[in-house]
Design a protein around this motif. Structure first.
Motif, PDB file in Angstrom:
ATOM      1  N   GLN A 371       0.840  -1.207   0.000  1.00 23.89           N
ATOM      2  CA  GLN A 371       0.000   0.000   0.000  1.00 23.89           C
ATOM      3  C   GLN A 371       0.874   1.257   0.000  1.00 23.89           C
ATOM      4  O   GLN A 371       0.623   2.205  -0.756  1.00 23.89           O
ATOM      5  CB  GLN A 371      -0.918  -0.013   1.227  1.00 23.89           C
ATOM      6  N   GLU A 372       1.935   1.247   0.821  1.00 24.16           N
ATOM      7  CA  GLU A 372       2.863   2.380   0.856  1.00 24.16           C
ATOM      8  C   GLU A 372       3.543   2.573  -0.494  1.00 24.16           C
ATOM      9  O   GLU A 372       3.707   3.696  -0.976  1.00 24.16           O
ATOM     10  CB  GLU A 372       3.930   2.147   1.935  1.00 24.16           C
ATOM     11  N   PHE A 373       3.940   1.453  -1.117  1.00 20.92           N
ATOM     12  CA  PHE A 373       4.590   1.519  -2.429  1.00 20.92           C
ATOM     13  C   PHE A 373       3.657   2.166  -3.463  1.00 20.92           C
ATOM     14  O   PHE A 373       4.069   3.028  -4.239  1.00 20.92           O
ATOM     15  CB  PHE A 373       4.975   0.102  -2.888  1.00 20.92           C
ATOM     16  N   ILE A 374       2.388   1.752  -3.454  1.00 20.88           N
ATOM     17  CA  ILE A 374       1.417   2.290  -4.421  1.00 20.88           C
ATOM     18  C   ILE A 374       1.210   3.788  -4.195  1.00 20.88           C
ATOM     19  O   ILE A 374       1.213   4.577  -5.142  1.00 20.88           O
ATOM     20  CB  ILE A 374       0.076   1.530  -4.322  1.00 20.88           C
ATOM     21  N   ILE A 375       1.053   4.178  -2.927  1.00 18.27           N
ATOM     22  CA  ILE A 375       0.838   5.598  -2.605  1.00 18.27           C
ATOM     23  C   ILE A 375       2.040   6.438  -3.045  1.00 18.27           C
ATOM     24  O   ILE A 375       1.891   7.512  -3.648  1.00 18.27           O
ATOM     25  CB  ILE A 375       0.571   5.779  -1.096  1.00 18.27           C
ATOM     26  N   ASP A 376       3.254   5.928  -2.793  1.00 19.27           N
ATOM     27  CA  ASP A 376       4.480   6.663  -3.145  1.00 19.27           C
ATOM     28  C   ASP A 376       4.663   6.794  -4.650  1.00 19.27           C
ATOM     29  O   ASP A 376       5.286   7.741  -5.131  1.00 19.27           O
ATOM     30  CB  ASP A 376       5.710   5.975  -2.539  1.00 19.27           C
ATOM     31  N   ASN A 377       4.156   5.800  -5.417  1.00 18.62           N
ATOM     32  CA  ASN A 377       4.405   5.783  -6.866  1.00 18.62           C
ATOM     33  C   ASN A 377       3.170   6.092  -7.707  1.00 18.62           C
ATOM     34  O   ASN A 377       3.220   5.989  -8.938  1.00 18.62           O
ATOM     35  CB  ASN A 377       4.966   4.413  -7.277  1.00 18.62           C
ATOM     36  N   LEU A 378       2.075   6.455  -7.051  1.00 19.53           N
ATOM     37  CA  LEU A 378       0.828   6.720  -7.773  1.00 19.53           C
ATOM     38  C   LEU A 378       0.964   7.958  -8.655  1.00 19.53           C
ATOM     39  O   LEU A 378       1.434   8.995  -8.220  1.00 19.53           O
ATOM     40  CB  LEU A 378      -0.316   6.913  -6.767  1.00 19.53           C
ATOM     41  N   ARG A 379       0.547   7.810  -9.918  1.00 21.00           N
ATOM     42  CA  ARG A 379       0.552   8.950 -10.832  1.00 21.00           C
ATOM     43  C   ARG A 379      -0.825   9.042 -11.460  1.00 21.00           C
ATOM     44  O   ARG A 379      -1.294   8.106 -12.091  1.00 21.00           O
ATOM     45  CB  ARG A 379       1.608   8.759 -11.927  1.00 21.00           C
ATOM     46  N   VAL A 380      -1.495  10.151 -11.267  1.00 22.97           N
ATOM     47  CA  VAL A 380      -2.839  10.301 -11.812  1.00 22.97           C
ATOM     48  C   VAL A 380      -2.777  10.889 -13.220  1.00 22.97           C
ATOM     49  O   VAL A 380      -1.760  11.435 -13.645  1.00 22.97           O
ATOM     50  CB  VAL A 380      -3.723  11.186 -10.896  1.00 22.97           C
ATOM     51  N   GLU A 381      -3.891  10.779 -13.929  1.00 26.60           N
ATOM     52  CA  GLU A 381      -3.927  11.209 -15.330  1.00 26.60           C
ATOM     53  C   GLU A 381      -3.587  12.690 -15.478  1.00 26.60           C
ATOM     54  O   GLU A 381      -2.938  13.098 -16.431  1.00 26.60           O
ATOM     55  CB  GLU A 381      -5.316  10.920 -15.902  1.00 26.60           C
ATOM     56  N   LEU A 382      -3.979  13.514 -14.515  1.00 24.60           N
ATOM     57  CA  LEU A 382      -3.700  14.948 -14.562  1.00 24.60           C
ATOM     58  C   LEU A 382      -2.190  15.199 -14.604  1.00 24.60           C
ATOM     59  O   LEU A 382      -1.713  16.021 -15.379  1.00 24.60           O
ATOM     60  CB  LEU A 382      -4.324  15.642 -13.347  1.00 24.60           C
ATOM     61  N   ASP A 383      -1.422  14.446 -13.779  1.00 25.14           N
ATOM     62  CA  ASP A 383       0.036  14.589 -13.772  1.00 25.14           C
ATOM     63  C   ASP A 383       0.610  14.271 -15.140  1.00 25.14           C
ATOM     64  O   ASP A 383       1.512  14.954 -15.639  1.00 25.14           O
ATOM     65  CB  ASP A 383       0.680  13.635 -12.741  1.00 25.14           C
ATOM     66  N   LEU A 384       0.100  13.208 -15.753  1.00 23.87           N
ATOM     67  CA  LEU A 384       0.622  12.767 -17.054  1.00 23.87           C
ATOM     68  C   LEU A 384       0.350  13.822 -18.127  1.00 23.87           C
ATOM     69  O   LEU A 384       1.183  14.099 -18.975  1.00 23.87           O
ATOM     70  CB  LEU A 384       0.006  11.432 -17.455  1.00 23.87           C
ATOM     71  N   VAL A 385      -0.854  14.382 -18.080  1.00 25.69           N
ATOM     72  CA  VAL A 385      -1.211  15.420 -19.063  1.00 25.69           C
ATOM     73  C   VAL A 385      -0.304  16.636 -18.888  1.00 25.69           C
ATOM     74  O   VAL A 385       0.192  17.200 -19.861  1.00 25.69           O
ATOM     75  CB  VAL A 385      -2.706  15.816 -18.916  1.00 25.69           C
ATOM     76  N   GLU A 386      -0.082  17.068 -17.639  1.00 26.73           N
ATOM     77  CA  GLU A 386       0.763  18.228 -17.369  1.00 26.73           C
ATOM     78  C   GLU A 386       2.199  17.996 -17.879  1.00 26.73           C
ATOM     79  O   GLU A 386       2.822  18.866 -18.460  1.00 26.73           O
ATOM     80  CB  GLU A 386       0.784  18.545 -15.858  1.00 26.73           C
ATOM     81  N   GLU A 387       2.694  16.750 -17.682  1.00 28.77           N
ATOM     82  CA  GLU A 387       4.047  16.414 -18.169  1.00 28.77           C
ATOM     83  C   GLU A 387       4.119  16.540 -19.675  1.00 28.77           C
ATOM     84  O   GLU A 387       5.062  17.049 -20.250  1.00 28.77           O
ATOM     85  CB  GLU A 387       4.417  14.977 -17.763  1.00 28.77           C
ATOM     86  N   THR A 388       3.043  16.044 -20.345  1.00 31.28           N
ATOM     87  CA  THR A 388       3.020  16.069 -21.816  1.00 31.28           C
ATOM     88  C   THR A 388       2.978  17.495 -22.325  1.00 31.28           C
ATOM     89  O   THR A 388       3.678  17.882 -23.256  1.00 31.28           O
ATOM     90  CB  THR A 388       1.779  15.300 -22.336  1.00 31.28           C
ATOM     91  N   VAL A 389       2.139  18.337 -21.687  1.00 30.88           N
ATOM     92  CA  VAL A 389       2.035  19.745 -22.082  1.00 30.88           C
ATOM     93  C   VAL A 389       3.356  20.462 -21.858  1.00 30.88           C
ATOM     94  O   VAL A 389       3.853  21.180 -22.676  1.00 30.88           O
ATOM     95  CB  VAL A 389       0.882  20.428 -21.299  1.00 30.88           C
TER      96      VAL A 389
END
Length: 389
Positions: A371-389
């Motif tokens: 659970q800690e691993f998932i929380i630490d590495n979670l990336r939501v779609e908004l983050d991905l879009v911002e990176e692409t922009v």
């Protein structure tokens, strides 16, 4: 030089070296070790143990030094049949004599290890005998199912076929292209079935999510109808020699459930048939997430970056479709993604990875750490879009 141990995996884990060169495909030295190890163990304990019981879960490294070694391939990954040195014994004979003396002496000098090894072999023997009854029933069930097996749409040419004399080279090329797509549900398998190459591409359809097989014994493979039918479709019950398809392709939807099914299948292969992964037979099918098109052109995109590039190329607000399930892609479209331009992501083990530790972490009951691993590495779609922009 030989180093021998055991782990809790199924099958054998053998690493062989010639003059310091890692022979990933083995060769006469590795085969010589497998045969000699069985012979020495039988002679030492004065019992005719089954070879599979002796070698189950073995982990071993074999290193030899040979004058002017002859390899079967230019990459020096498989040692050919030869003698250790001019006028000397064959590699297999040398290893047999070496183990016959050195391993026998070692076991005589280390009685505690000899006793542990004996217990390990007898444990494998007991497990095999316990499975015998279940195996017989499961095989009879699978035989009946094979007559009208709706799960498997088979192909004509298989990886373990004996190529005919006529058009032999062409037949071998098709054998090396042989693949089985493991899909979830009828809609996805329907699309692939209609667009596949019937000569060399088969389809196996799962019903929902398979069992999490981590920590379970091989008994579950026979008791679980779906696993048993998959094992029979691949023809790997008795080992890798009979494997019917060179490429085992996991084809699941690009959503959370699809990712979960992918993980459960990878767990099944790593738990019971790790050699499939080690010998690079298991792949993930990459399918497009987006279709970007205008009246003149259609572009299929596999990630957000490719989508943005396609939008920039087509301009003037093109039509964008987001694919979530394989069933949403028409058979005509699917034919493009499993043909010459197929994108396959191999399932690989990094050097030094320990299968049981990997499975324990990702598929075991260590919920807080995961659970800690998932929380630490979670990336939501908004983050991905911002990176692409």
């Amino acid at each position: 030089e030989v180093a021998i141990s055991h782990n809790n995996d199924y099958g054998e884990d053998l690493y062989s070296f010639v003059n310091g060169q890692f022979t990933t495909q083995g060769g006469t030295h590795q085969q010589g070790f497998r045969e000699a190890f069985v012979k020495v163990i039988r002679d030492f304990y004065k019992k005719d143990y089954e070879a599979s019981d002796i070698r189950t879960s073995i982990v071993a490294a074999i290193s030899i030094r040979v004058q002017e070694p002859v390899f079967e391939s230019q990459t020096k990954t498989k040692l050919g049949s030869q003698h250790m040195f001019e006028g000397g014994p064959s590699v297999k004979k040398f290893i047999e004599e070496f183990l016959g003396k050195e391993l026998d002496n070692y076991l005589h000098r280390n009685s505690a290890i000899a006793e542990s090894l004996k217990k390990r072999i007898e444990q494998s023997e007991r497990e095999r005998k316990e499975l015998a009854g279940i195996k017989k029933m499961a095989n009879e069930r699978a035989k009946k199912a094979n007559l009208h097996n709706k799960k498997l749409r088979d192909c004509r040419i298989h990886f373990n076929d004996e190529p005919p004399a006529k058009n032999k080279q062409e037949y071998i090329e098709l054998m090396n292209q042989s693949a089985i797509f493991i899909t979830e549900g009828d809609s996805a398998s329907g699309s692939i079935t209609k667009s596949r190459r019937v000569d060399s591409q088969a389809v196996f359809s799962l019903r929902g999510k398979p069992l999490n097989s981590f920590g379970l014994t091989k008994k579950i493979v026979y008791e679980n109808e779906e696993f048993n039918l998959l094992q029979h479709a691949l023809n790997i019950e008795e080992g890798m020699e009979g494997l019917r398809y060179k490429n085992i392709v996991i084809a699941t939807d690009a959503d959370v459930d699809g990712m979960h099914i992918r993980l459960l299948l990878m767990t099944f292969f790593l738990q019971f048939f790790p050699e499939l992964v080690k010998q690079n037979h298991v792949f993930i099918l990459e399918t497009p997430l987006f279709r970007v098109r205008n009246k003149q052109e259609t572009i299929y995109c596999y990630d957000e970056t490719e989508k943005q590039a396609a939008i920039a190329k087509l301009g003037n607000k093109p039509e964008i479709t987001r694919f979530k399930g394989l069933g949403e892609i028409s058979p005509e479209e699917f034919g493009r993604f499993i043909g010459d331009d197929i994108r396959l992501q191999p399932v690989l083990l990094e050097q030094g990875d320990h299968i049981q530790q990997l499975l324990e972490y990702y598929m075991g009951k260590n919920t807080p750490q995961r659970q800690e691993f998932i929380i630490d590495n979670l990336r939501v779609e908004l983050d991905l879009v911002e990176e692409t922009v």
